[in-house]
Design a protein around this motif. Structure first.
Motif, mmCIF file in Angstrom:
data_model
loop_
_atom_site.group_PDB
_atom_site.id
_atom_site.type_symbol
_atom_site.label_atom_id
_atom_site.label_comp_id
_atom_site.label_asym_id
_atom_site.label_seq_id
_atom_site.Cartn_x
_atom_site.Cartn_y
_atom_site.Cartn_z
ATOM 1 N N ASN A 43 -2.248 7.380 -2.725
ATOM 2 C CA ASN A 43 -1.690 8.452 -1.885
ATOM 3 C C ASN A 43 -0.243 8.776 -2.269
ATOM 4 O OD1 ASN A 43 -3.921 8.612 0.399
ATOM 5 N ND2 ASN A 43 -3.507 6.445 0.047
ATOM 6 N N PRO A 44 -0.013 9.120 -3.533
ATOM 7 C CA PRO A 44 1.377 9.329 -3.975
ATOM 8 C C PRO A 44 2.104 10.459 -3.262
ATOM 9 C CG PRO A 44 -0.181 10.115 -5.625
ATOM 10 C CD PRO A 44 -0.977 9.350 -4.615
ATOM 11 N N GLU A 45 1.381 11.517 -2.890
ATOM 12 C CA GLU A 45 2.046 12.680 -2.279
ATOM 13 C C GLU A 45 2.729 12.321 -0.968
ATOM 14 O OE1 GLU A 45 1.048 17.279 -0.898
ATOM 15 O OE2 GLU A 45 -0.482 16.064 -1.865
ATOM 16 N N LEU A 61 4.394 3.028 -6.995
ATOM 17 C CA LEU A 61 5.034 4.275 -6.572
ATOM 18 C C LEU A 61 5.932 4.048 -5.363
ATOM 19 C CD1 LEU A 61 1.976 6.641 -7.013
ATOM 20 C CD2 LEU A 61 4.010 6.538 -8.461
ATOM 21 N N TYR A 62 5.545 3.103 -4.503
ATOM 22 C CA TYR A 62 6.402 2.760 -3.368
ATOM 23 C C TYR A 62 7.758 2.252 -3.864
ATOM 24 C CZ TYR A 62 8.295 0.043 0.519
ATOM 25 O OH TYR A 62 9.133 -0.471 1.472
ATOM 26 N N ALA A 63 7.724 1.331 -4.820
ATOM 27 C CA ALA A 63 8.970 0.795 -5.371
ATOM 28 C C ALA A 63 9.798 1.896 -6.023
ATOM 29 C CB ALA A 63 8.653 -0.306 -6.382
ATOM 30 N N ALA A 64 9.130 2.784 -6.731
ATOM 31 C CA ALA A 64 9.836 3.894 -7.382
ATOM 32 C C ALA A 64 10.521 4.785 -6.352
ATOM 33 C CB ALA A 64 8.866 4.708 -8.228
ATOM 34 N N LEU A 71 5.172 8.578 14.240
ATOM 35 C CA LEU A 71 3.982 7.916 14.795
ATOM 36 C C LEU A 71 2.729 8.202 13.956
ATOM 37 C CD1 LEU A 71 4.538 8.548 18.628
ATOM 38 C CD2 LEU A 71 5.058 6.474 17.333
ATOM 39 N N ASN A 72 2.862 8.113 12.636
ATOM 40 C CA ASN A 72 1.694 8.386 11.791
ATOM 41 C C ASN A 72 0.664 7.270 11.909
ATOM 42 O OD1 ASN A 72 2.253 6.249 9.984
ATOM 43 N ND2 ASN A 72 3.466 7.545 8.649
ATOM 44 N N ASP A 73 -0.526 7.526 11.380
ATOM 45 C CA ASP A 73 -1.641 6.604 11.567
ATOM 46 C C ASP A 73 -1.877 5.695 10.359
ATOM 47 O OD1 ASP A 73 -2.630 8.412 9.770
ATOM 48 O OD2 ASP A 73 -4.384 8.987 10.949
ATOM 49 N N TYR A 74 -0.824 5.424 9.577
ATOM 50 C CA TYR A 74 -0.969 4.482 8.456
ATOM 51 C C TYR A 74 -1.472 3.132 8.954
ATOM 52 C CZ TYR A 74 0.429 1.093 4.902
ATOM 53 O OH TYR A 74 0.438 0.050 4.005
ATOM 54 N N VAL A 100 2.603 -0.995 -0.774
ATOM 55 C CA VAL A 100 2.544 -0.909 -2.232
ATOM 56 C C VAL A 100 1.195 -0.370 -2.684
ATOM 57 C CG1 VAL A 100 2.479 -2.273 -4.351
ATOM 58 C CG2 VAL A 100 4.265 -2.697 -2.649
ATOM 59 N N ARG A 101 0.111 -0.961 -2.190
ATOM 60 C CA ARG A 101 -1.227 -0.582 -2.673
ATOM 61 C C ARG A 101 -1.621 0.809 -2.202
ATOM 62 N NH1 ARG A 101 -2.230 -6.260 -0.587
ATOM 63 N NH2 ARG A 101 -1.542 -7.530 -2.346
ATOM 64 N N TYR A 102 -1.219 1.174 -0.982
ATOM 65 C CA TYR A 102 -1.540 2.493 -0.440
ATOM 66 C C TYR A 102 -0.918 3.599 -1.294
ATOM 67 C CZ TYR A 102 -2.298 5.991 3.286
ATOM 68 O OH TYR A 102 -2.703 7.076 4.022
ATOM 69 N N SER A 103 0.223 3.300 -1.917
ATOM 70 C CA SER A 103 0.928 4.320 -2.711
ATOM 71 C C SER A 103 0.169 4.689 -3.975
ATOM 72 C CB SER A 103 2.332 3.830 -3.074
ATOM 73 O OG SER A 103 2.288 2.765 -4.016
ATOM 74 N N ILE A 104 -0.693 3.786 -4.443
ATOM 75 C CA ILE A 104 -1.438 4.060 -5.675
ATOM 76 C C ILE A 104 -2.407 5.221 -5.477
ATOM 77 C CG2 ILE A 104 -3.106 3.112 -7.323
ATOM 78 C CD1 ILE A 104 -1.839 0.350 -6.779
#
Length: 343
Positions: free
Chosen positions: A99-101, A155-158, A33-36, A93-97
């Protein structure tokens, strides 16, 4: 038979749990239930599932993060699930740029934890959601599972590509039947607010501008949620098997000598973004305000699924037309956001 669904409060996970519970199956749902995106929407999905299941023994939900290996193992030990469907992941996809951790923790470490539980508790079948994003910089369409996917552009795709590699290793070493499903732009009721269909609908209703990237020269293989769920259910009923014709000198990326399979799960009819918006406009009855701009980092121009392999495997043919799917989606949107006042 007990199903364990991770990401149960997510878009696809919710619909899968709903389908299984409506068929009288025993389901364990897990979600952090994260707040993404809107947590209230996630909690309302869980509330809906609780109301759907009159038998408390058929539905159990746990607010657990896949990073918490001890809690995961306790659930496996107590409930002995036989079919595991992993839909939990940090999306976007864009959020991963920026927030990679988060992606490394959730999509790789968390994924490894669920695989470890599958190994220790001898499950019958494991399915996981991969993504069309693994095709990355590929320009040859339609995307086929035999295509090279070694060039992700986000990074999401990776992280999704890494899931496929790690899952294959577990399947090879521990003989776990594993199926990875590359999902293509899923839409429908209870959808994700960060995805284009929800963003477009909200903007049209509120009469604010829609940001249309790459100046509208984008195509997406929009796939209605019920068709995706049907594909997942059929694959859950048919565990992956070794490909005994597998040629080590010319390895097929989508099969293996291990009980491992990779399938596209899409509609196989890419739609221009502008066409999708036009259908929304017609059904809603309001013209969109459009703001055209360049392509965003990590994005791709076209997604287009070749689903011949999954069709051969489970006789998967999507049944929902774009117009019908959007009509159902907009009916839900108006009911949820306008009539029920977001509960």
């Amino acid at each position: 038979m007990t199903y364990l669904i991770t990401g149960a409060a997510g878009f696809v996970g919710f619909h899968l749990c709903k389908r299984l519970l409506s068929e009288g199956k025993k389901v364990i749902g897990i979600d952090n239930l994260n707040d993404y995106y809107d947590v209230k929407l996630k909690k309302n999905r869980i509330k809906f599932l609780e109301e759907l299941s009159s038998d408390i023994e058929n539905w159990n939900f746990f607010e657990v993060d896949l990073i918490d290996k001890l809690k995961l193992e306790k659930i496996f030990n107590n409930y002995k699930p036989s079919i595991i469907i992993n839909l939990a992941a940090q999306a976007g996809v864009r959020y991963s740029i920026d927030n990679p951790e988060i992606y490394l923790n959730s999509n790789i470490i968390g994924f490894g934890n669920i695989l470890e539980c599958c190994r220790k508790y001898s499950i019958e079948n494991f399915l996981f959601a991969s993504s069309s994003s693994v095709y990355g910089a590929n320009t040859l369409v339609p995307f086929n599972e035999d295509h090279n996917v070694d060039h992700p552009v986000s990074l999401y795709a990776a992280s999704k590509k890494s899931n496929e590699i790690i899952a294959h290793s577990y399947s090879h070493l521990f003989k776990i039947p594993i199926t990875g499903l590359r999902l293509f732009t899923v839409y429908g009721p209870w959808g994700r607010p960060d995805m284009a269909p929800m963003i477009f609908a909200k903007s049209i209703f509120e009469k604010v501008a829609i940001n249309i990237f790459n100046y509208g020269k984008m195509k997406r293989d929009f796939t209605y949620i019920d068709d995706v769920i049907e594909g997942i259910i059929r694959c859950s009923n048919k565990p992956a098997t070794p490909d005994y014709e597998f040629d080590r000198s010319k390895p097929n990326p989508s099969t293996s000598l291990a009980p491992f399979r990779i399938f596209n799960l899409g509609n196989s009819e890419p739609i221009q973004i502008m066409k999708f918006i036009e259908v929304l406009e017609d059904i809603i009855g309001i013209k969109a305000i459009k703001n055209f701009s360049e392509m965003q980092p990590g994005d791709v121009e076209t997604t287009y699924a070749d689903c011949s392999k999954v069709n051969d495997w489970i006789d998967f043919i999507p049944q929902t037309s774009l117009i019908k799917g959007i009509e159902i989606f907009i009916d839900w949107y108006k009911d949820y956001y306008f009539e029920k006042k977001n509960i």
